[in-house]
Scaffold this active site. Sequence first.
Site: not given
Ligand SMILES: NC(=O)c1ccc[n+]([C@@H]2O[C@H](COP(=O)([O-])OP(=O)(O)OC[C@H]3O[C@@H](n4cnc5c(N)ncnc54)[C@H](OP(=O)(O)O)[C@@H]3O)[C@@H](O)[C@H]2O)c1
Length: 281
Positions: A48, A53, A78, A111
């Site tokens: 993604d 970003y 996006k 987005h």
């Molecule tokens: N379309 C939209 O509006 C939108 C909005 C927000 C996000 N997104 C996309 O969705 C993706 C995922 O969402 P997100 O990054 O917001 O949150 P997430 O994936 O729920 O959480 C990421 C966080 O969790 C930690 N983490 C990952 N795996 C882990 C595990 N197994 N144990 C403990 N901690 C863990 C990561 O740290 P480390 O890196 O240190 O492991 C990071 O701090 C984004 O990166 C982006 O690509 C899209």
Amino acid sequence: MGIPIPEITLNDGVTIPVVGLGTYTLKGCQGADAIQSAIDERGYRLIDSAYNYENEGTVGEAVRRSSVSREELKITSKLPGRYQEYKKAVITIEESLYRANLDYYDLYLIHWPNPKQDNYLEAWQALIDAKKKGLIRSIGVCNFLPEHLERLHRETGVMPSINQIELHPLFNQEQQRKWHKVNNVTTQSWSPLARANEVLQNSTLQQIAEKHNKSISQVILRWHYQLGAISIPKSSSPERQFENISIFDFTLDEADMNLILGLNQTDGRINNQDPAIYEEF
Ligand SMILES: NC(=O)c1ccc[n+]([C@@H]2O[C@H](COP(=O)([O-])OP(=O)(O)OC[C@H]3O[C@@H](n4cnc5c(N)ncnc54)[C@H](OP(=O)(O)O)[C@@H]3O)[C@@H](O)[C@H]2O)c1
């Protein structure tokens, strides 16, 4: 070699993996290293990213460095809110491709709907036309409510293949998921781990994790999979990237699934971003 990740078929016939790598904040050389090794060493095939970003270049670099062929990968970007007018959207899709140095995106998503601006229909037409030109394989949206999706379909005859929405145990989007299922739109979960904050201390999840001898993150990601949602957990760490796709050797029973559904909170969104009013440019 990495773990083979199961795939599902979208409403346009394209297949994509049920878990991908989120990349928000993965940028530059460190980011490219993390993404490339996720592909080569762990087995991630769906990546993604987003224009906003500022890491389309990083993702493109990881794709070129990787030993996995371009055809085996599914790369997403996006369209930002500020470029939803038709002509701007057309140029932005081209710019996204130049930034990544790719010939096509597998998935390109609007987005945010930004309904007060009321330009998302023009943006959708630009995505439809870019797909016809071969610049995008599958088109979709993020954060669209049923009324927005219905309007796209009514006005253009084309239903998005994917709607990427905030979805995690604290905000499980039951109504929106039901609507997707009835209308054959695949649900993709953003922040699937609720950013790994307090949810990783939840005692209900801890009990389920102990029962299956898995981590809480694995239980949550398995829950997404069994709901039929594609998750895109972001991790910069090789160990956690591996942990997040090691979810295909156990099954949550109905009681586990219901306990997790019971953690839902009406105000469970991480940053209170309600797509009916929230805008992002
Ligand atoms: N379309 C939209 O509006 C939108 C909005 C927000 C996000 N997104 C996309 O969705 C993706 C995922 O969402 P997100 O990054 O917001 O949150 P997430 O994936 O729920 O959480 C990421 C966080 O969790 C930690 N983490 C990952 N795996 C882990 C595990 N197994 N144990 C403990 N901690 C863990 C990561 O740290 P480390 O890196 O240190 O492991 C990071 O701090 C984004 O990166 C982006 O690509 C899209």
